[in-house]
Write a protein that holds these residues in place. Sequence first.
Motif, PDB file in Angstrom:
ATOM      1  N   LEU A  25       0.817  -1.211   0.000  1.00  0.00           N
ATOM      2  CA  LEU A  25       0.000   0.000   0.000  1.00  0.00           C
ATOM      3  C   LEU A  25       0.853   1.264   0.000  1.00  0.00           C
ATOM      4  N   VAL A  26       2.071   1.167   0.538  1.00  0.00           N
ATOM      5  CA  VAL A  26       2.992   2.299   0.541  1.00  0.00           C
ATOM      6  C   VAL A  26       3.864   2.302  -0.706  1.00  0.00           C
ATOM      7  N   ALA A  27       4.423   1.142  -1.036  1.00  0.00           N
ATOM      8  CA  ALA A  27       5.421   1.073  -2.106  1.00  0.00           C
ATOM      9  C   ALA A  27       4.816   1.264  -3.491  1.00  0.00           C
ATOM     10  N   ILE A  28       3.627   0.701  -3.746  1.00  0.00           N
ATOM     11  CA  ILE A  28       3.046   0.801  -5.088  1.00  0.00           C
ATOM     12  C   ILE A  28       2.692   2.248  -5.446  1.00  0.00           C
ATOM     13  N   PRO A  29       1.961   2.993  -4.586  1.00  0.00           N
ATOM     14  CA  PRO A  29       1.716   4.398  -4.943  1.00  0.00           C
ATOM     15  C   PRO A  29       2.994   5.203  -5.120  1.00  0.00           C
ATOM     16  N   TRP A  30       3.992   4.946  -4.269  1.00  0.00           N
ATOM     17  CA  TRP A  30       5.255   5.680  -4.393  1.00  0.00           C
ATOM     18  C   TRP A  30       5.958   5.311  -5.696  1.00  0.00           C
ATOM     19  N   PHE A  31       5.915   4.023  -6.055  1.00  0.00           N
ATOM     20  CA  PHE A  31       6.512   3.560  -7.307  1.00  0.00           C
ATOM     21  C   PHE A  31       5.845   4.264  -8.489  1.00  0.00           C
ATOM     22  N   VAL A  32       4.506   4.359  -8.467  1.00  0.00           N
ATOM     23  CA  VAL A  32       3.785   5.006  -9.560  1.00  0.00           C
ATOM     24  C   VAL A  32       4.149   6.486  -9.631  1.00  0.00           C
ATOM     25  N   LEU A  33       4.177   7.145  -8.487  1.00  0.00           N
ATOM     26  CA  LEU A  33       4.503   8.563  -8.469  1.00  0.00           C
ATOM     27  C   LEU A  33       5.930   8.811  -8.944  1.00  0.00           C
ATOM     28  N   ALA A  34       6.839   7.915  -8.545  1.00  0.00           N
ATOM     29  CA  ALA A  34       8.238   8.086  -8.930  1.00  0.00           C
ATOM     30  C   ALA A  34       8.467   7.825 -10.416  1.00  0.00           C
ATOM     31  N   THR A  35       7.685   6.913 -10.999  1.00  0.00           N
ATOM     32  CA  THR A  35       7.907   6.535 -12.399  1.00  0.00           C
ATOM     33  C   THR A  35       7.050   7.326 -13.376  1.00  0.00           C
ATOM     34  N   THR A  36       5.899   7.860 -12.915  1.00  0.00           N
ATOM     35  CA  THR A  36       5.012   8.599 -13.820  1.00  0.00           C
ATOM     36  C   THR A  36       4.907  10.083 -13.469  1.00  0.00           C
ATOM     37  N   GLY A  37       5.114  10.416 -12.198  1.00  0.00           N
ATOM     38  CA  GLY A  37       4.953  11.797 -11.752  1.00  0.00           C
ATOM     39  C   GLY A  37       3.522  12.270 -11.731  1.00  0.00           C
ATOM     40  N   SER A  38       2.569  11.338 -11.841  1.00  0.00           N
ATOM     41  CA  SER A  38       1.155  11.706 -11.938  1.00  0.00           C
ATOM     42  C   SER A  38       0.403  11.357 -10.662  1.00  0.00           C
ATOM     43  N   PRO A  39      -0.112  12.338  -9.915  1.00  0.00           N
ATOM     44  CA  PRO A  39      -0.942  12.035  -8.745  1.00  0.00           C
ATOM     45  C   PRO A  39      -2.230  11.297  -9.116  1.00  0.00           C
ATOM     46  N   ALA A  40      -2.809  11.603 -10.284  1.00  0.00           N
ATOM     47  CA  ALA A  40      -4.038  10.940 -10.702  1.00  0.00           C
ATOM     48  C   ALA A  40      -3.797   9.447 -10.916  1.00  0.00           C
TER      49      ALA A  40
END
Length: 411
Positions: A25-40
Amino acid sequence: MHTRRPLFTLLGANAISMTGNVMALVAIPWFVLATTGSPAKTGLALAANVAPFVIASFFGGPLVDQLGPRRMSIISDLLSSATVAAIPLLHLTVGLRFWQLIALTFLGALFDAPGTIARGTLIPDTSKSAGWSLERASGLYAVIERGARLAGSPIAGVLVALVGPTNVLLLDAVTFLVSAALISSLAKPAVRPPAEKGTYLSDIAEAVRFIRRDPFLTAMVLSLMITNFLDMAGTVALPVVARRVYHDPIALGLLMGAMGGGSVLGALVFASRGDRHRRSAVYIWSFMLISIWYPVVATFPPLAIAIAAMFVAGLAAGPINPVIDTVMFERVPKRLRGRVLGAIGAFAWLAMPLGAVAGGWTISWVGLRLMLFGTGAIYLTSAIVLGRSRGIKQMDESVAATPAGASEAQL
């Protein structure tokens, strides 16, 4: 001769698996934010990690009954490990598209729910093997589960900062393998359970009929749907309180941490002393005391007072799940435990996204203070009304769950 090894193995496996869930729950959102830069896209990934639980609870419950909880828990952990590991492995090799990430996240959550149900249904047999009461075993199970959730987030946050989200996801995959190995060390069932002739839909329908015909289970499902709806509305309010009243994101962590810490302590107290009190009284008073934090926080007090109110609410919340589990294990026949527990979990979770939407809309409509006062009043009134229902009063009746001729072990 009693042995505690199966129970402690189950508790350890569930703690490791739950810690892995929270890390995701912590790592996946952070991974997405780090790789895409998209909050949505980050929010979409988080939703994909939570939304499948309702579906998986309904359709995974019959699988637990058909395959046996031991086997289902192992299969669930292995599949969860594979889907979680695929995210960083694809990213590091051939590349990972966003739709693939969403699909893998969705599948990981879908596979995980039946394992959670399966481990829960192992409590009665392992507690009997240990010579423990259901109250004690269910209480300790809740302590370790809540503790794993409470510790998993900061552990994941530190690891993400130290080694990055990719390596944390790989470590997360390993936790599921360890959980599967621990459950596989439990003794296999002495008698292979007979195959069920029903379809998924007929199994689910049987679970719903069983819940509807039992006054306690009906009242409990209704109480969980109402309180989960209100709890999620309150969860939406907390970030608003932290931002508008205390002007500090750290306040949000302190408020949520106080409730989490209180719930661990409350479950621990129930594990040690729960069998000395009437279950219906513990259940209703717990919900009544949870409602305290709403009017206290609605006065916008100093942060220390708000934290104390959240801690008391968490302390009251701690015994609720162990009480529910204890009574369900006594009332639900072993052959139905997976599908009934899955259906109850699905109903309970179904109200949560509705509560989140309603909470945000109500804050915008009537304001934060009035929303908190109103939610607290509805919470308290609901607890009092439910406490007078015939179904809740049946919590104090001991019911033999296993019918004659169905006593064979099914680990």
